[in-house]
Design an enzyme around this catalytic site. Structure first.
Site, short mmCIF file in Angstrom:
data_model
loop_
_atom_site.label_atom_id
_atom_site.label_comp_id
_atom_site.label_asym_id
_atom_site.label_seq_id
_atom_site.Cartn_x
_atom_site.Cartn_y
_atom_site.Cartn_z
CG HIS A 72 -7.13 12.13 -38.56
ND1 HIS A 72 -6.76 11.41 -40.39
CD2 HIS A 72 -6.02 11.74 -37.88
CE1 HIS A 72 -5.38 11.10 -39.70
NE2 HIS A 72 -5.59 10.69 -38.16
CE1 TYR A 200 -11.58 8.15 -48.99
CE2 TYR A 200 -10.41 10.53 -47.33
CZ TYR A 200 -10.94 9.31 -47.62
OH TYR A 200 -12.39 8.68 -46.80
N PRO A 292 -17.78 2.21 -49.09
CG PRO A 292 -14.57 1.05 -49.21
CD PRO A 292 -16.39 0.97 -49.83
CE LYS A 296 -20.19 9.70 -43.97
NZ LYS A 296 -18.49 10.08 -42.70
CE1 TYR A 384 -13.93 10.77 -45.42
CE2 TYR A 384 -13.96 11.26 -43.11
CZ TYR A 384 -12.75 10.65 -44.25
OH TYR A 384 -12.11 9.62 -44.06
C1 PHB Z 1 -9.52 2.53 -43.00
O1 PHB Z 1 -8.76 3.69 -42.64
O2 PHB Z 1 -10.28 1.23 -43.79
C2 PHB Z 1 -10.74 3.46 -44.42
C3 PHB Z 1 -10.14 5.14 -44.04
C4 PHB Z 1 -11.51 5.93 -45.15
C5 PHB Z 1 -11.96 5.38 -45.98
C6 PHB Z 1 -11.96 3.52 -45.77
C7 PHB Z 1 -11.39 2.71 -45.08
O3 PHB Z 1 -12.76 6.02 -46.69
#
Ligand code: PHB
Length: 389
Positions: A72, A200, A292, A296, A384
């Site tokens: 990504h 997000y 989450p 990280k 990130y």
């Molecule tokens: C996930 O795919 O479970 C996931 C991805 C990004 C995040 C948290 C969880 O910030």
């Protein structure tokens, strides 16, 4: 039994350390409280930093990941009617990899098995003795029988609720914690991801995240109340709510289906200091937790493993203790930055129950600045994709 490094916890951190050390001729025993199937049944995050990917390569366990992962180069951020992409590749010349923690763990178990590594499952009542002496040992029971492992070092990779952190006396240990007034309700469904990048989304109804595992396995989350239980949320109610929280262009093309897993996780920031006490070293969730947002969790565990692994090979191969003596300091310096980033992303994108009109304006201004300012985007992207080790 005797080993060089006793590793408490058979999750990804413990297995990765065991695998890395084994390849340098350093002997380990991994103790896991549950079974392999139990560990592999836990659904966790799925975004790997380059540093993690490189460690998997060094451990010789990257073949399937390299074949099956998605690279990504960016992520979508949305806030109300605004949406924009943070282009990691353009801003930092680095990307992240989508490959589930469950798959990482499966590959590590397979590798440990192929190399005849010792992983002891169903190890109960684990206790660490003499961590502050020159001769530590670990005791545990299996099927009611008590066993003892003498070792040079103990790696505490047994998670937030494990025994390792508790072994460090309270006179030495200092803990820092922040609890957030919401959780994440997550579902896994055998449906194609709604978009080829993660989304997000901060909406007036709360946060939502669109993620994925592969082309026919999607992972979605919505911010929920701490008093909710997964049973309160039918699949239908989840999909309805998700659609209301993401931009309509995605909501309109979202493919829904039955959930194959549904769970709620509370959000917490937590750090314990120091991460070393004598011959005991804490790694990953045993020492720190991040919310989450920002993905990280597994990646901070990986940087701990990197520092500990390098310290241990310096000790065994060069007779130099500098690496293990500076482990806690180096690991914590990076951890606190990841804590800050995860805390910041959480504050940026969630609805808080006590947010005033002023707070909401600040949040909107923060997002608008990020949308319009390349330097701000670069800061997000650098964090990130992962700060250097
Ligand atoms: C996930 O795919 O479970 C996931 C991805 C990004 C995040 C948290 C969880 O910030």
């Amino acid at each position: 039994m005797r080993t060089q490094v006793a590793i408490i916890g058979g999750g990804p951190s413990g297995l990765l350390l065991s695998q890395l050390l084994h390849r340098k001729g350093i002997d380990t025993v991994v103790l896991e409280r549950k079974t392999r199937d139990y560990v592999l049944g836990r659904i966790r995050a799925g975004i790997l930093e380059t540093g993690f990917v490189n460690l998997m390569r060094e451990a010789g366990v990257a073949d399937r990941m390299d074949k099956e992962c998605f690279v990504h180069d960016g992520t979508v951020i949305s806030h109300g009617d605004t949406q924009f992409t943070i282009d990691f590749k353009d801003l930092t010349d680095t990307s992240v990899v989508v490959y589930g923690q469950t798959e990482v763990t499966r590959d590590l178990y397979d590798a440990r098995e192929a190399m005849d590594g010792t992983v002891i499952f169903n190890a109960e009542n684990v206790q660490i003795h003499g961590a502050d002496s020159d001769a530590p040992h670990v005791t545990y029971t299996t099927d009611g029988d008590e066993h003892r492992i003498d070792c040079d070092f103990v790696a505490g990779c047994d998670g937030f609720h494990g025994v390792s952190r508790q072994t460090i006396p309270l006179t030495v240990r200092r803990e820092y914690e922040k609890l957030y007034p919401f959780g994440w309700l997550g579902i896994l469904s055998e449906t194609p991801p709604v978009h080829d990048e993660l989304i997000y989304s901060c909406s007036s109804r709360g946060f939502a995240l669109c993620s994925m595992r592969n082309e026919n396995l999607s992972r979605y989350y919505i911010q929920c109340s701490l008093s909710d239980s997964p049973d309160d949320w039918s699949d239908d109610a989840f999909w309805q709510e998700l659609k209301r929280r993401i931009p309509s262009e995605y909501a309109d093309k979202l493919v829904t289906g039955p959930s194959i897993e549904k769970s709620i996780a509370p959000l917490r920031s937590f750090v314990t200091e120091p991460m070393r006490w004598g011959r005991l070293f804490l790694c990953g969730d045993a020492a720190h937790i991040v919310p989450p947002t920002g993905a990280k969790g597994l990646n901070t565990a990986a940087s701990d493993i990197h520092y500990l692994y390098n310290g241990l090979i310096q000790h065994y191969l060069d007779g130099d203790d500098t690496g293990i003596d500076t482990y806690s300091e180096k690991a914590l310096a990076r951890i606190w930055k990841a804590e800050r980033f995860s805390w910041w992303m959480t504050n940026l994108l969630h609805r808080f129950p006590d947010q005033s009109e002023f707070d909401l304006k600040m949040q909107a201004a923060d997002i608008a600045f990020l949308r319009d300012n390349r330097a701000a985007q670069t800061v997000l992207a650098q964090n990130y994709v992962g700060l250097p080790y």
